[in-house]
Design an enzyme around this catalytic site. Structure first.
Site, PDB file in Angstrom:
ATOM      1  N   ARG A  47      36.134  50.397  44.486  1.00 40.44           N
ATOM      2  CA  ARG A  47      34.801  50.212  43.897  1.00 40.44           C
ATOM      3  C   ARG A  47      33.699  50.992  44.630  1.00 40.44           C
ATOM      4  O   ARG A  47      32.590  51.119  44.144  1.00 40.44           O
ATOM      5  CB  ARG A  47      34.443  48.739  43.799  1.00 40.44           C
ATOM      6  CG  ARG A  47      34.234  48.039  45.134  1.00 40.44           C
ATOM      7  CD  ARG A  47      33.752  46.629  44.924  1.00 40.44           C
ATOM      8  NE  ARG A  47      34.730  45.879  44.139  1.00 40.44           N
ATOM      9  CZ  ARG A  47      34.408  44.990  43.204  1.00 40.44           C
ATOM     10  NH1 ARG A  47      33.147  44.737  42.945  1.00 40.44           N
ATOM     11  NH2 ARG A  47      35.339  44.340  42.556  1.00 40.44           N
ATOM     12  N   HIS A 236      59.446  36.032  53.374  1.00 42.63           N
ATOM     13  CA  HIS A 236      60.246  36.826  54.313  1.00 42.63           C
ATOM     14  C   HIS A 236      61.478  36.077  54.839  1.00 42.63           C
ATOM     15  O   HIS A 236      62.590  36.604  54.827  1.00 42.63           O
ATOM     16  CB  HIS A 236      59.387  37.270  55.504  1.00 42.63           C
ATOM     17  CG  HIS A 236      58.114  37.972  55.109  1.00 42.63           C
ATOM     18  ND1 HIS A 236      58.048  38.837  54.046  1.00 42.63           N
ATOM     19  CD2 HIS A 236      56.866  37.949  55.636  1.00 42.63           C
ATOM     20  CE1 HIS A 236      56.808  39.308  53.942  1.00 42.63           C
ATOM     21  NE2 HIS A 236      56.066  38.775  54.888  1.00 42.63           N
TER      22      HIS A 236
END
Ligand code: BG6
Length: 485
Positions: A47, A236
């Site tokens: 942005r 994980h």
């Protein structure tokens, strides 16, 4: 595998922390290894009001800092910079996506990489769809977290599903990109002697440790909502557990691997109010030292909004997989922040022999240590004779060592993101996570979280620089075992 030559990487969140720290350095490494095709280009979206030149100028020192210094050269950077174009966009402005559509090249594989907070996924997808940015050859790469529980993960997945098929969706768990994690598959499925000893008849228990020295790295408000179970275990540690426990797939395809992993998650015994107190320990670090560096406690970290919190920065779990191969073999998992050392390892602890014929030595069971970081490698702890005239048949534990870096002839182990980028470019999903795995994993974690809430199980404190709360030692010691240190 669909080898794509002509690829456009459309990177949402290109000015963010992940892009600067991980994504661009990984792409630069691929450039340095000549692994990017001539037609590969990058559209960097963010942005901020910047020109391409200004964006690259900001990126250059960041990328250089995180790139392996022996790889850096101005010529490399110039070559890489030519692939990049910056486009300023507000991701919630539909009109900006028309601008993007006019920038995209025709007839190329488009990889949309969402390095943004998940709250933006829906808006980005909707706007991409409305502005006709998607073609049949589009792919989407998503960063975690995919939801915060089963219900919210379904919302994310359903949103993505409306625009991309499962075959086009690449959900990242960066642990799967780590070299040693892939090596675990090779170790298990390319070595007969290991494969035939891989079950309850030979293995006593398994330990998976992911210990970190870092704290919450300025992410207090995010972390306070999440905690270590959602941040590390749901993804994980669950992936590591699946790779240790799964059956061999019939081929190394994404479907083959995912099908086997999901069976393991489904076979995990439910942890609920009836057993949570015996199977789970939660911890939170207080102030302490790592080496001579004094460190604040969790509630005194920068950004903290409270001087008391019940968010866990450590969790230890005793898990069971209810299937034929693993019946009766506990899997002890532990992970925490601000622990004494950074170490990720899987330890396979074999059973003792049924009878010890060496009267001078104790019956020492074998251990296989698979080290993911640091010093990636595999260590087989064997028993051999103590060299001594006095002690004729004394026994001693010795290691057979496989040091990956030393034996590979490479000067560095590639970063996970290098592997994952290459695979996403080449259309290979085998190291990306399937929708079902994520949802099943949330189902298991949700039950566990609900149970500790119902039981009012509060965090136990541990000093920064220790290996977690003493309760975590008791979790394993009460079974007559101890953590591998
Ligand atoms: C991220 C977590 O997914 O993994 C972090 O959000 C954690 O909290 C990090 O520190 C650990 O990754 P690695 O590769 O350093 O073990």
């Amino acid at each position: 595998m669909e080898l794509a030559q002509d690829v456009e990487l459309v990177l949402f969140g290109a000015a963010g922390d992940l892009s600067g720290r991980k994504l661009f350095p990984a792409l630069l490494h691929l450039e340095a290894c000549d692994l990017l095709e001539a037609q590969f280009n990058i559209l960097a979206l963010s942005r901020e009001e910047l020109t391409t030149e200004a964006f690259l100028q900001e990126l250059k020192p960041k990328a250089q800092r995180y790139l392996d210094s022996t790889r850096w050269s101005e010529a490399l950077w110039e070559k890489f910079a030519k692939r990049c174009r910056y486009v300023q966009m507000n991701f919630d402005q539909a009109a900006d996506f028309d601008k993007l559509a006019s920038t995209l090249r025709d007839s190329v594989t488009r990889i949309f990489y969402f390095a943004t907070p998940p709250s933006l996924f829906k808006t980005i997808c909707t706007n991409l769809g409305s502005a006709a940015c998607l073609n049949a050859d589009s792919r989407v790469v998503l960063e975690k977290p995919i939801g915060n529980d089963l219900a919210s993960s379904r919302v994310v997945n359903e949103t993505i599903d409306q625009y991309f098929t499962e075959r086009q969706t690449y959900r990242i768990d960066h642990y799967l990109g780590k070299e040693t994690v892939q090596n675990l598959l090779v170790l298990r499925f390319a070595n007969r002697f290991i494969n035939t000893q891989w079950d309850q008849s030979c293995i006593d228990h398994v330990q998976i440790t992911v210990a970190e020295t870092v704290g919450i790295e300025g992410r207090w408000s995010y972390y306070e909502q999440v905690g270590q179970l959602r941040d590390m275990v749901q993804n994980h540690l669950m992936q590591l557990l699946c790779l240790v426990a799964m059956e061999p797939p019939n081929a190394m395809t994404a479907e083959g691997i995912r099908d086997e992993k999901v069976k393991i998650v489904r076979a995990l015994r439910c942890i609920d109010s009836s057993n949570v107190a015996d199977h789970v320990v939660r911890g939170q670090y207080t102030n302490g030292f790592i080496g001579d560096r004094g460190l604040p406690g969790y509630c005194d970290e920068a950004g903290s909004e409270s001087d008391s919190s019940d968010t866990e920065t450590y969790v230890a779990i005793k898990a069971h997989i209810d299937n034929w191969r693993w019946a009766g073999v506990p899997f002890y998992l532990r992970t925490g922040k601000r622990l004494a050392e950074k170490v990720t390892e899987i330890v396979i602890c074999y059973k003792s022999l049924p009878h010890n014929i060496f009267s001078h030595g104790e019956n020492i069971p074998n251990r296989l240590v698979i080290r993911l970081q640091p010093n990636e490698g595999i260590e087989m702890q064997m028993v051999s004779k103590l060299h001594s005239l006095k002690d004729k048949m004394g026994l001693v534990r010795q290691n057979l060592n496989l040091d990956f870096l030393g034996s590979s002839g490479m000067d560095r182990i590639p970063d996970a993101y290098e592997r994952l980028f290459l695979d996403a470019i080449n259309g290979d999903q085998s190291l990306f996570v399937g929708r079902e795995e994520i949802e099943e994993s949330w189902r298991w974690c949700d039950s566990l979280i609900q149970a500790w809430e119902q039981q009012g199980m509060r965090v136990k404190s541990y000093p920064a620089g220790s290996m977690g709360p003493t309760r975590a030692d008791l979790l394993i010691e009460k079974d007559g075992r101890s953590w591998h240190e």
